[in-house]
Design a protein around this motif. Structure first.
Motif, PDB file in Angstrom:
ATOM      1  N   ASN A  51       0.817  -1.224   0.000  1.00  0.00           N
ATOM      2  CA  ASN A  51       0.000   0.000   0.000  1.00  0.00           C
ATOM      3  C   ASN A  51       0.846   1.267   0.000  1.00  0.00           C
ATOM      4  N   ILE A  52       2.164   1.113  -0.239  1.00  0.00           N
ATOM      5  CA  ILE A  52       3.058   2.278  -0.218  1.00  0.00           C
ATOM      6  C   ILE A  52       3.582   2.557  -1.624  1.00  0.00           C
ATOM      7  N   VAL A  53       3.496   3.833  -2.041  1.00  0.00           N
ATOM      8  CA  VAL A  53       4.049   4.236  -3.338  1.00  0.00           C
ATOM      9  C   VAL A  53       5.122   5.288  -3.102  1.00  0.00           C
ATOM     10  N   GLY A  54       6.304   5.114  -3.637  1.00  0.00           N
ATOM     11  CA  GLY A  54       7.368   6.121  -3.536  1.00  0.00           C
ATOM     12  C   GLY A  54       7.860   6.279  -2.103  1.00  0.00           C
ATOM     13  N   ASN A  55       8.299   7.503  -1.762  1.00  0.00           N
ATOM     14  CA  ASN A  55       8.931   7.742  -0.464  1.00  0.00           C
ATOM     15  C   ASN A  55       7.903   8.139   0.592  1.00  0.00           C
ATOM     16  N   VAL A  56       7.822   7.313   1.616  1.00  0.00           N
ATOM     17  CA  VAL A  56       6.827   7.519   2.668  1.00  0.00           C
ATOM     18  C   VAL A  56       7.480   7.244   4.024  1.00  0.00           C
ATOM     19  N   LEU A  57       7.223   8.149   4.973  1.00  0.00           N
ATOM     20  CA  LEU A  57       7.775   7.989   6.312  1.00  0.00           C
ATOM     21  C   LEU A  57       6.594   7.841   7.270  1.00  0.00           C
ATOM     22  N   VAL A  58       6.487   6.681   7.910  1.00  0.00           N
ATOM     23  CA  VAL A  58       5.384   6.469   8.860  1.00  0.00           C
ATOM     24  C   VAL A  58       5.985   6.239  10.237  1.00  0.00           C
ATOM     25  N   HIS A  59       5.572   7.031  11.208  1.00  0.00           N
ATOM     26  CA  HIS A  59       6.112   6.856  12.569  1.00  0.00           C
ATOM     27  C   HIS A  59       5.707   5.488  13.102  1.00  0.00           C
ATOM     28  N   GLU A  60       6.600   4.882  13.890  1.00  0.00           N
ATOM     29  CA  GLU A  60       6.352   3.508  14.360  1.00  0.00           C
ATOM     30  C   GLU A  60       5.080   3.398  15.199  1.00  0.00           C
ATOM     31  N   SER A  61       4.642   4.498  15.817  1.00  0.00           N
ATOM     32  CA  SER A  61       3.441   4.421  16.645  1.00  0.00           C
ATOM     33  C   SER A  61       2.158   4.725  15.862  1.00  0.00           C
ATOM     34  N   ALA A  62       2.271   5.007  14.569  1.00  0.00           N
ATOM     35  CA  ALA A  62       1.075   5.302  13.763  1.00  0.00           C
ATOM     36  C   ALA A  62       0.450   3.986  13.293  1.00  0.00           C
ATOM     37  N   GLY A 108       1.325   7.603  -0.459  1.00  0.00           N
ATOM     38  CA  GLY A 108       2.527   8.051  -1.145  1.00  0.00           C
ATOM     39  C   GLY A 108       2.216   8.494  -2.560  1.00  0.00           C
ATOM     40  N   PRO A 109       3.168   9.117  -3.238  1.00  0.00           N
ATOM     41  CA  PRO A 109       4.507   9.389  -2.727  1.00  0.00           C
ATOM     42  C   PRO A 109       4.548  10.649  -1.837  1.00  0.00           C
ATOM     43  N   ASP A 110       5.691  10.800  -1.153  1.00  0.00           N
ATOM     44  CA  ASP A 110       6.025  12.015  -0.409  1.00  0.00           C
ATOM     45  C   ASP A 110       5.042  12.335   0.717  1.00  0.00           C
ATOM     46  N   VAL A 111       4.952  11.380   1.629  1.00  0.00           N
ATOM     47  CA  VAL A 111       4.030  11.510   2.760  1.00  0.00           C
ATOM     48  C   VAL A 111       4.792  11.280   4.061  1.00  0.00           C
ATOM     49  N   ALA A 112       4.457  12.078   5.088  1.00  0.00           N
ATOM     50  CA  ALA A 112       4.953  11.812   6.438  1.00  0.00           C
ATOM     51  C   ALA A 112       3.752  11.644   7.357  1.00  0.00           C
ATOM     52  N   VAL A 113       3.689  10.515   8.050  1.00  0.00           N
ATOM     53  CA  VAL A 113       2.615  10.239   9.004  1.00  0.00           C
ATOM     54  C   VAL A 113       3.237  10.238  10.402  1.00  0.00           C
ATOM     55  N   GLY A 114       2.800  11.177  11.234  1.00  0.00           N
ATOM     56  CA  GLY A 114       3.452  11.415  12.524  1.00  0.00           C
ATOM     57  C   GLY A 114       3.061  10.443  13.620  1.00  0.00           C
ATOM     58  N   PRO A 115       3.666  10.608  14.800  1.00  0.00           N
ATOM     59  CA  PRO A 115       3.431   9.733  15.945  1.00  0.00           C
ATOM     60  C   PRO A 115       1.958   9.687  16.332  1.00  0.00           C
ATOM     61  N   GLY A 116       1.471   8.510  16.638  1.00  0.00           N
ATOM     62  CA  GLY A 116       0.116   8.350  17.152  1.00  0.00           C
ATOM     63  C   GLY A 116      -0.996   8.583  16.150  1.00  0.00           C
ATOM     64  N   CYS A 117      -0.684   8.756  14.874  1.00  0.00           N
ATOM     65  CA  CYS A 117      -1.744   8.984  13.886  1.00  0.00           C
ATOM     66  C   CYS A 117      -2.506   7.690  13.639  1.00  0.00           C
TER      67      CYS A 117
END
Ligand code: GDD
Ligand code: MG
Length: 361
Positions: free
Chosen positions: A250-261, A270-279
């Motif tokens: 389910n991930i396209v390109g560069n994606v950063l997902v916090h471990e707690s999300a 994606g692409p170009d997504v940041a998902v922060g803590p607790g999301c």
């Protein structure tokens, strides 16, 4: 070595996010902007960082206390009673910066993001024997920056022109400097611009040098540039530490997902997504070119592109959020609502669609 980070100003161009947090504490790629800088400074042996501040120092210090311990670096505030510009704060922090060691110190604008090639900067600075080195980068639209004209081979700066009206060149000041303590003798304790008043003088004395910054660079003090900066940052992570990026069907390109999300089934991210803590991203959601800050919930089948979702906000089912929509902290968007470039102040509830880019108070 010591460093001073210029943290003044109200960050008006990054509202509504800066209504909740001073600009340097706004998250970028899942951590406060300023932490990217402090970590990189620590990595080249900086032991003390001075934050030159003229706005809510208590918020800043409380927040950074934890990191002081975690990173093992001293963080202090130097508070102005009136805004001293970009050079005055150096005079104010003179006692810390000129500690008798004779070592040069770093000065950073707080809103610039790059790979922070500080060791190369130190090496170059020590090789040319000048008083200061500034990092420069090429941009297409130089007029909103400080433009540097330099001798290609030696890096010696011939001219420094802040925000020129006419085209002077396309190499611009990246807001990252290494400066000898002797420069402090050129700065008085009063509002002074380093770009307009100090650099041109050092250049005239042939003591100012510039180094082209390797890798990417962006001033992320405006929403559109913030999103572009995220794309460049994730690209550089892909090259340098790809294991930090998410993988999966389910991930396209560069994606950063916090471990707690938590990401639900059937999403496309994606692409170009940041998902922060607790999301929490519920099933079937589509995310592209966007940032979700800490504690955000995106409900089923919502679609978010080219937007920033502030801390603890929620977006309803089948909602569609696009075109540089910025939700401040704790904003709640109803089910099926459409936002085309809405800029929404903190703590609002949005029940009807925002059809064209506008500020929602
Ligand atoms: N402490 C303090 N006091 N900091 C200040 C003050 C002040 O009075 N005024 C500005 N700053 C800080 C800002 O917080 C920011 O980190 C830095 O100084 C630069 O100010 P900006 O307002 O962001 O300037 P800019 O983006 O228009 O231009 C500067 O950055 C460009 C690169 O992004 C200049 O340095 C340009 O030459 C440069 O190209
Ligand atoms: Mg700026």
């Amino acid at each position: 070595m010591k460093a001073l980070i210029l943290v003044g100003g109200f960050g008006t161009r990054l509202r509504p996010l800066t209504l909740s947090m001073p600009k340097p504490l706004v998250d970028f790629a899942n951590k406060p902007m300023i932490l990217h800088q402090i970590e990189a400074l620590k990595n080249v042996g900086v032991t003390e960082v001075v934050l030159a501040i003229n706005y809510r120092p208590e918020v800043m210090l409380n927040f950074l206390k934890d990191f002081e311990h975690q990173l093992g670096i001293k963080i202090t505030c130097s508070q102005e009673t009136e805004p001293l510009g970009t050079a005055g704060p150096l005079a104010l922090a003179r006692d810390v910066l000129a500690d008798g060691s004779g070592e040069p110190f770093f000065v950073l604008n707080s809103d610039v993001i790059s790979e922070y090639p500080f060791s190369q900067l130190i090496q170059f600075h020590k090789s040319h024997g000048g008083e200061a080195t500034i990092m420069v980068t090429k941009v297409d639209e130089p007029s909103k920056y400080g433009v540097v004209v330099m001798e290609e081979e030696t890096g010696k700066v011939e001219r420094f022109v802040e925000k020129p009206k006419m085209f002077v060149g396309n190499k611009i000041n990246a807001g990252i400097y290494l400066i000898n303590p002797s420069v402090l003798d050129r700065i008085e304790l009063k509002p002074t611009s380093i770009e307009k008043e100090i650099f041109p003088k050092i250049a005239t004395d042939q003591k100012l040098f510039a180094m082209v910054l390797p890798g990417f660079w962006m001033d992320i003090g405006q929403p559109r540039d913030y999103i572009t900066g995220l794309t460049l940052y994730l690209d550089s992570l892909r090259k340098n530490s790809p294991s930090k990026l998410s993988k999966g069907v389910n991930i396209v390109g560069n994606v950063l997902v916090h471990e707690s999300a938590v990401i639900g089934e059937g999403c496309l991210i994606g692409p170009d997504v940041a998902v922060g803590p607790g999301c929490v991203v519920e099933p079937g959601v589509r995310l592209a070119r966007c940032t979700l800050m800490r504690g955000v919930r995106i409900k089923k089948h919502a679609c978010i592109t080219s937007s920033i979702i502030g801390w603890h906000s929620t977006v309803g089912q089948w909602a569609r959020i696009e075109n540089m929509t910025i939700l401040g902290e704790d904003v709640h968007v109803g089910d099926e609502v459409y936002s085309n470039g809405g800029v929404v102040l903190p703590h609002k509830e949005i029940k009807s669609s925002i059809l064209k880019p506008e500020i929602v108070m």
